[in-house]
Write a protein that holds these residues in place. Sequence first.
Motif, PDB file in Angstrom:
ATOM      1  N   PRO A  26      13.419 -28.291   7.131  1.00 28.28           N
ATOM      2  CA  PRO A  26      14.275 -27.095   7.072  1.00 28.28           C
ATOM      3  C   PRO A  26      13.817 -26.177   5.947  1.00 28.28           C
ATOM      4  O   PRO A  26      13.605 -26.622   4.811  1.00 28.28           O
ATOM      5  CB  PRO A  26      15.668 -27.671   6.806  1.00 28.28           C
ATOM      6  N   SER A  27      13.659 -24.894   6.261  1.00 23.67           N
ATOM      7  CA  SER A  27      13.099 -23.976   5.276  1.00 23.67           C
ATOM      8  C   SER A  27      13.517 -22.557   5.602  1.00 23.67           C
ATOM      9  O   SER A  27      13.954 -22.256   6.718  1.00 23.67           O
ATOM     10  CB  SER A  27      11.567 -24.081   5.248  1.00 23.67           C
ATOM     11  N   VAL A  28      13.364 -21.688   4.628  1.00 23.88           N
ATOM     12  CA  VAL A  28      13.661 -20.269   4.791  1.00 23.88           C
ATOM     13  C   VAL A  28      12.613 -19.473   4.022  1.00 23.88           C
ATOM     14  O   VAL A  28      12.154 -19.894   2.951  1.00 23.88           O
ATOM     15  CB  VAL A  28      15.089 -19.941   4.305  1.00 23.88           C
ATOM     16  N   LEU A  29      12.207 -18.342   4.593  1.00 24.09           N
ATOM     17  CA  LEU A  29      11.131 -17.546   4.019  1.00 24.09           C
ATOM     18  C   LEU A  29      11.685 -16.249   3.431  1.00 24.09           C
ATOM     19  O   LEU A  29      12.510 -15.580   4.060  1.00 24.09           O
ATOM     20  CB  LEU A  29      10.083 -17.225   5.091  1.00 24.09           C
ATOM     21  N   TYR A  30      11.210 -15.908   2.224  1.00 31.12           N
ATOM     22  CA  TYR A  30      11.626 -14.670   1.566  1.00 31.12           C
ATOM     23  C   TYR A  30      10.402 -13.845   1.176  1.00 31.12           C
ATOM     24  O   TYR A  30       9.323 -14.379   0.897  1.00 31.12           O
ATOM     25  CB  TYR A  30      12.450 -14.973   0.309  1.00 31.12           C
ATOM     26  N   LYS A  31      10.620 -12.532   1.154  1.00 33.19           N
ATOM     27  CA  LYS A  31       9.605 -11.593   0.672  1.00 33.19           C
ATOM     28  C   LYS A  31      10.074 -11.060  -0.674  1.00 33.19           C
ATOM     29  O   LYS A  31      11.163 -10.489  -0.779  1.00 33.19           O
ATOM     30  CB  LYS A  31       9.435 -10.449   1.674  1.00 33.19           C
ATOM     31  N   VAL A  32       9.271 -11.253  -1.694  1.00 31.06           N
ATOM     32  CA  VAL A  32       9.607 -10.818  -3.051  1.00 31.06           C
ATOM     33  C   VAL A  32       8.798  -9.559  -3.361  1.00 31.06           C
ATOM     34  O   VAL A  32       7.563  -9.586  -3.357  1.00 31.06           O
ATOM     35  CB  VAL A  32       9.302 -11.920  -4.087  1.00 31.06           C
ATOM     36  N   LYS A  33       9.505  -8.449  -3.612  1.00 35.78           N
ATOM     37  CA  LYS A  33       8.860  -7.158  -3.879  1.00 35.78           C
ATOM     38  C   LYS A  33       9.258  -6.692  -5.284  1.00 35.78           C
ATOM     39  O   LYS A  33      10.407  -6.898  -5.671  1.00 35.78           O
ATOM     40  CB  LYS A  33       9.295  -6.111  -2.875  1.00 35.78           C
ATOM     41  N   THR A  34       8.450  -5.962  -5.910  1.00 36.91           N
ATOM     42  CA  THR A  34       7.008  -5.935  -5.888  1.00 36.91           C
ATOM     43  C   THR A  34       6.539  -6.338  -7.274  1.00 36.91           C
ATOM     44  O   THR A  34       7.225  -6.093  -8.265  1.00 36.91           O
ATOM     45  CB  THR A  34       6.456  -4.520  -5.563  1.00 36.91           C
TER      46      THR A  34
ATOM     47  N   ARG B 209       0.809  -1.219   0.000  1.00 37.26           N
ATOM     48  CA  ARG B 209       0.000   0.000   0.000  1.00 37.26           C
ATOM     49  C   ARG B 209       0.842   1.269   0.000  1.00 37.26           C
ATOM     50  O   ARG B 209       0.374   2.332  -0.423  1.00 37.26           O
ATOM     51  CB  ARG B 209      -0.954  -0.007   1.196  1.00 37.26           C
ATOM     52  N   THR B 210       2.082   1.196   0.485  1.00 35.44           N
ATOM     53  CA  THR B 210       2.906   2.411   0.537  1.00 35.44           C
ATOM     54  C   THR B 210       3.268   2.901  -0.853  1.00 35.44           C
ATOM     55  O   THR B 210       3.616   4.069  -1.031  1.00 35.44           O
ATOM     56  CB  THR B 210       4.191   2.162   1.345  1.00 35.44           C
ATOM     57  N   LEU B 211       3.207   2.025  -1.857  1.00 35.33           N
ATOM     58  CA  LEU B 211       3.539   2.408  -3.220  1.00 35.33           C
ATOM     59  C   LEU B 211       2.299   2.534  -4.100  1.00 35.33           C
ATOM     60  O   LEU B 211       2.412   2.621  -5.316  1.00 35.33           O
ATOM     61  CB  LEU B 211       4.496   1.376  -3.838  1.00 35.33           C
ATOM     62  N   LYS B 212       1.135   2.532  -3.489  1.00 35.82           N
ATOM     63  CA  LYS B 212      -0.104   2.516  -4.273  1.00 35.82           C
ATOM     64  C   LYS B 212      -0.254   3.793  -5.084  1.00 35.82           C
ATOM     65  O   LYS B 212      -0.198   4.899  -4.550  1.00 35.82           O
ATOM     66  CB  LYS B 212      -1.309   2.339  -3.351  1.00 35.82           C
TER      67      LYS B 212
ATOM     68  N   ILE C 156      -1.946  -2.237  -9.021  1.00 36.18           N
ATOM     69  CA  ILE C 156      -1.817  -2.929  -7.736  1.00 36.18           C
ATOM     70  C   ILE C 156      -0.378  -3.416  -7.631  1.00 36.18           C
ATOM     71  O   ILE C 156       0.155  -4.022  -8.568  1.00 36.18           O
ATOM     72  CB  ILE C 156      -2.776  -4.126  -7.640  1.00 36.18           C
ATOM     73  N   GLN C 157       0.256  -3.122  -6.516  1.00 32.17           N
ATOM     74  CA  GLN C 157       1.607  -3.602  -6.251  1.00 32.17           C
ATOM     75  C   GLN C 157       1.529  -4.725  -5.218  1.00 32.17           C
ATOM     76  O   GLN C 157       0.949  -4.540  -4.137  1.00 32.17           O
ATOM     77  CB  GLN C 157       2.491  -2.464  -5.721  1.00 32.17           C
ATOM     78  N   LEU C 158       2.098  -5.869  -5.540  1.00 34.18           N
ATOM     79  CA  LEU C 158       2.004  -7.032  -4.671  1.00 34.18           C
ATOM     80  C   LEU C 158       3.372  -7.451  -4.148  1.00 34.18           C
ATOM     81  O   LEU C 158       4.377  -7.368  -4.861  1.00 34.18           O
ATOM     82  CB  LEU C 158       1.392  -8.221  -5.424  1.00 34.18           C
ATOM     83  N   ASN C 159       3.380  -7.916  -2.905  1.00 28.84           N
ATOM     84  CA  ASN C 159       4.535  -8.602  -2.337  1.00 28.84           C
ATOM     85  C   ASN C 159       4.189 -10.082  -2.204  1.00 28.84           C
ATOM     86  O   ASN C 159       3.078 -10.428  -1.784  1.00 28.84           O
ATOM     87  CB  ASN C 159       4.888  -8.044  -0.956  1.00 28.84           C
ATOM     88  N   LEU C 160       5.126 -10.929  -2.557  1.00 26.35           N
ATOM     89  CA  LEU C 160       4.917 -12.375  -2.479  1.00 26.35           C
ATOM     90  C   LEU C 160       5.787 -12.950  -1.363  1.00 26.35           C
ATOM     91  O   LEU C 160       6.971 -12.615  -1.266  1.00 26.35           O
ATOM     92  CB  LEU C 160       5.292 -13.051  -3.805  1.00 26.35           C
TER      93      LEU C 160
END
Length: 206
Positions: free
Chosen positions: A172-180, A62-65, A85-89
Motif C-alpha cells: 500500500p502506497s501513495v505518491l506525492y509531487k513536491v514542488k519546487t 520548465r514553466t518557472l525556468k 534550476i527548479q525541480l519537482n520531486l
Amino acid sequence: MIYSALEFLTQELNAFIKLKVGDTVGDTNGDRIFLSSVTNENGIIIPDKSLGLSLINIEEERTLKEQKSTFINSVGKVEKRNPDIQLNLYVLITANFQNKKQNDSSDDYVEGLKQLGYAISFFQAKNVFTKENSPRLAGIDPGLSKLVVELYSYSFEQLYNFWTVVGAKYLPSVLYKVKTIRVQENAIQESGDPIEKIHLDTLHKS
C-alpha cells in the motif's frame, strides 16, 4: 537541497503520525516513518512495521525556468551565472506492514493502512510549507523557503510498471509531487562593471 527537503517532510510526518498513534514523550517505539529507498538487491528495505518515504523521480519545472543570467551584486558589479534550476520531486510513501509476526497487531496490514491514512490526512490539512508556518524549515536549509506537496495519481499500468522495476510485490502506497526545489550553485562565470551609458556615433563620412 533534495535531502534537506525530504528529511524535513519525514520529520514533519513522523511527529504527526506519532501523535495520531498515541506515542508519548519518551516512548521507545521509535520513528514511524523513515527516509529510505523502497528496495535493494535483498528486497524491501523499509523497516518492518513502519512507513517509508522514498524519492522515485526528479523532473525539471520548465514553466518557472528563469532566463535571466546577469545580476547586479551587493557592491554594484555585474555578475553572470547560469539561471536557477527548479525541480519537482516525486515521493512515494509506502506502508511496510506484512503480517510477519503472528498475534502482533502492530505488524498488521490494517495498522499499515491506518498509518498510511494518517500521512494522507497530514498533507490534506497542510500541503504548503513555509518558514512562517513551519519553523523547522528555516533551520534545515537556508535555500529552502517554500514546499508545496500535491497528491499525484497514476494509472494501474504505471503502478504495475513501478513495482515490476523495483522488483517487489505491491505494498500500500501513495505518491506525492513536491514542488519546487530551487538549485543555484552561484558559480560566477563573468564579472564586471555595469554599463551605465551608451554612446552613439551619429557622424559618418559621405
